[in-house]
Scaffold this motif. Structure first.
Motif, short mmCIF file in Angstrom:
data_model
loop_
_atom_site.label_atom_id
_atom_site.label_comp_id
_atom_site.label_asym_id
_atom_site.label_seq_id
_atom_site.Cartn_x
_atom_site.Cartn_y
_atom_site.Cartn_z
N PRO A 87 0.65 -0.89 -0.02
CA PRO A 87 0.06 0.36 0.31
C PRO A 87 0.35 1.19 -0.03
CG PRO A 87 -0.76 -1.37 1.55
CD PRO A 87 0.63 -2.31 1.06
N TYR A 88 1.95 1.03 1.12
CA TYR A 88 2.71 2.26 0.88
C TYR A 88 2.98 2.98 -0.02
CZ TYR A 88 6.30 5.27 1.63
OH TYR A 88 7.32 6.77 1.82
N THR A 89 4.04 1.54 -1.38
CA THR A 89 4.21 2.09 -2.34
C THR A 89 3.26 2.97 -3.97
OG1 THR A 89 6.36 0.01 -2.72
CG2 THR A 89 5.65 1.07 -4.28
N ARG A 90 2.31 1.76 -3.53
CA ARG A 90 0.70 2.44 -4.59
C ARG A 90 0.91 3.67 -4.13
NH1 ARG A 90 -3.40 -1.71 -5.92
NH2 ARG A 90 -2.27 -3.27 -6.74
N GLY A 91 0.71 4.08 -2.45
CA GLY A 91 1.02 5.66 -2.08
C GLY A 91 1.55 6.66 -3.26
N LEU A 92 2.75 6.26 -2.78
CA LEU A 92 3.84 7.10 -3.82
C LEU A 92 3.57 7.27 -4.91
CD1 LEU A 92 7.08 5.92 -1.87
CD2 LEU A 92 5.82 7.99 -1.40
N LEU A 93 3.08 5.56 -6.16
CA LEU A 93 2.97 6.11 -6.73
C LEU A 93 1.77 7.41 -7.32
CD1 LEU A 93 3.67 2.97 -8.41
CD2 LEU A 93 5.12 4.45 -8.47
N ALA A 94 1.20 6.75 -6.55
CA ALA A 94 -0.15 7.66 -6.68
C ALA A 94 -0.04 9.15 -7.26
CB ALA A 94 -1.59 7.10 -6.18
N SER A 95 0.55 9.84 -5.63
CA SER A 95 0.33 10.98 -5.34
C SER A 95 1.60 11.64 -6.47
CB SER A 95 1.72 11.38 -3.67
OG SER A 95 2.91 10.54 -4.50
N LEU A 96 2.53 10.92 -7.71
CA LEU A 96 3.03 11.72 -8.80
C LEU A 96 1.70 12.36 -9.08
CD1 LEU A 96 5.34 8.78 -9.62
CD2 LEU A 96 5.78 10.72 -8.60
#
Length: 333
Positions: free
Chosen positions: A258-267
């Motif tokens: 979930p953290y990796t997905r959140g990082l990528l979604a914030s781009l």
């Protein structure tokens, strides 16, 4: 012009070329690295391997422990750091004697690695003579070839650092890092001070020159798009731990933590409407020593449950990569 290899006559005394047995094990192995200070642990059990010739990127938000991990490999931690774990280079403990020889460092700010009172080519010649017993004229010749190899002219090589642009200074630091044929280059946000066009040029050059020299590259970065283009493998860090690690294609293309997905979604993405609100990852990472029991990301994770809040996840293989998460995406409940 290519840089001299580590066993070149320009670098005498370097007879530590890897044998066949070395090729069967990782160049670098980090086991259970923990780094603590008076206010708590900033790096909490980081483990990873880096193989000869590959590019591994450490990514994550500020304060995730990326730079501290990189500095620990080189013995460059601040005073007061309490360090546990193992850092092995080809199976032996890393020592201060490795820095400048087997290990090289590229900092965020090139001026912190360059002396303002010496010409650039002289500084590289000093670095050569610190490792090899050669005459000054021979060391200068090696330095000039190294600087030409990163695209710097003879005039730029003979200049003082303040006379060069930021991109040129970073190129000089890359040449300095590689001039003695290291096996591993550690680059900590090496393009932070550059504009986007020069960032891409410098990262491409860094990867190219490391590949030409046969050196592995550990790249610390917060720029996920740059990492996607230049890294072979990625380790995503959060609150001092690695939460997802694997090939750049898998981790950044099909993330399961979930953290990796959140990082990528914030781009930010192309085509974002004018004046629209930029995407953000809500909340912030815990301060060192402030992480609660359980998963450190649980307070920010929309998928966290009781298990997440009460038990810290251990790293395990999921879909071709390693993940420290109780409920990774794509795994059957």
């Amino acid at each position: 012009m290519p840089l001299p290899p580590s066993d070149s006559p320009a670098c005498p005394g370097r007879s530590d070329s890897p044998g066949s047995s070395d090729l069967a094990r990782p160049l670098l192995r980090v086991d259970g690295l923990r780094i603590g200070f008076a206010d708590g642990e900033a790096v909490r059990g980081v483990s990873f391997e880096l193989w000869a010739g590959e590019v591994l990127a450490l990514v994550g938000e500020s304060g995730a422990g990326k730079s501290l991990t990189a500095r620990a490999l080189l013995g460059m931690l601040p005073r007061g750091a309490d360090v546990h774990g193992r850092v092995l280079l080809r199976g032996r403990a890393v020592t201060s004697a490795d820095l400048g020889r087997s290990l090289a460092w590229i900092p965020q700010d090139a001026m912190s690695a360059l002396s303002p009172v010496h010409r650039v080519e002289d500084q590289l010649a000093f670095a050569v003579r610190a490792v090899a017993r050669v005459r000054r004229t021979e060391a200068l010749a090696v330095a000039r070839r190294a600087l030409a190899g990163v695209g710097l002219t003879a005039d730029a090589a003979a200049a003082f650092p303040h006379a060069l642009s930021g991109g040129m200074r970073q190129r000089a630091v890359i040449a300095m890092a590689l001039v003695n044929g290291p096996e591993l280059v550690v680059a900590d946000e090496p393009t932070t001070a550059l504009d986007p066009e020069r960032q891409e040029q410098v990262l491409a050059l860094l990867r190219e020159r490391c590949a030409a020299a046969g050196a592995a590259l550990l790249l610390v970065s917060h720029d996920l798009e740059a990492v996607r283009r230049h890294a072979d493998r990625v380790a995503v860090t959060y609150a001092g731990r690695i939460v997802e690690a694997g090939s750049a294609e898998l981790v950044l293309g099909r993330p399961v933590a979930p953290y990796t997905r959140g990082l990528l979604a914030s781009l930010p993405t192309a085509g974002l409407p004018h004046r629209s609100r930029l995407p953000v990852l809500a909340g912030g990472p815990p301060a060192p020593g402030a992480a609660a029991a359980g998963c450190a990301f649980a307070p920010r994770c929309p998928h966290a449950g009781d298990l997440c809040r009460g038990t810290e996840p251990t790293a395990r293989p999921v879909d071709g990569r390693t993940v420290a998460c109780h409920h990774p995406f794509g795994e059957a409940a």
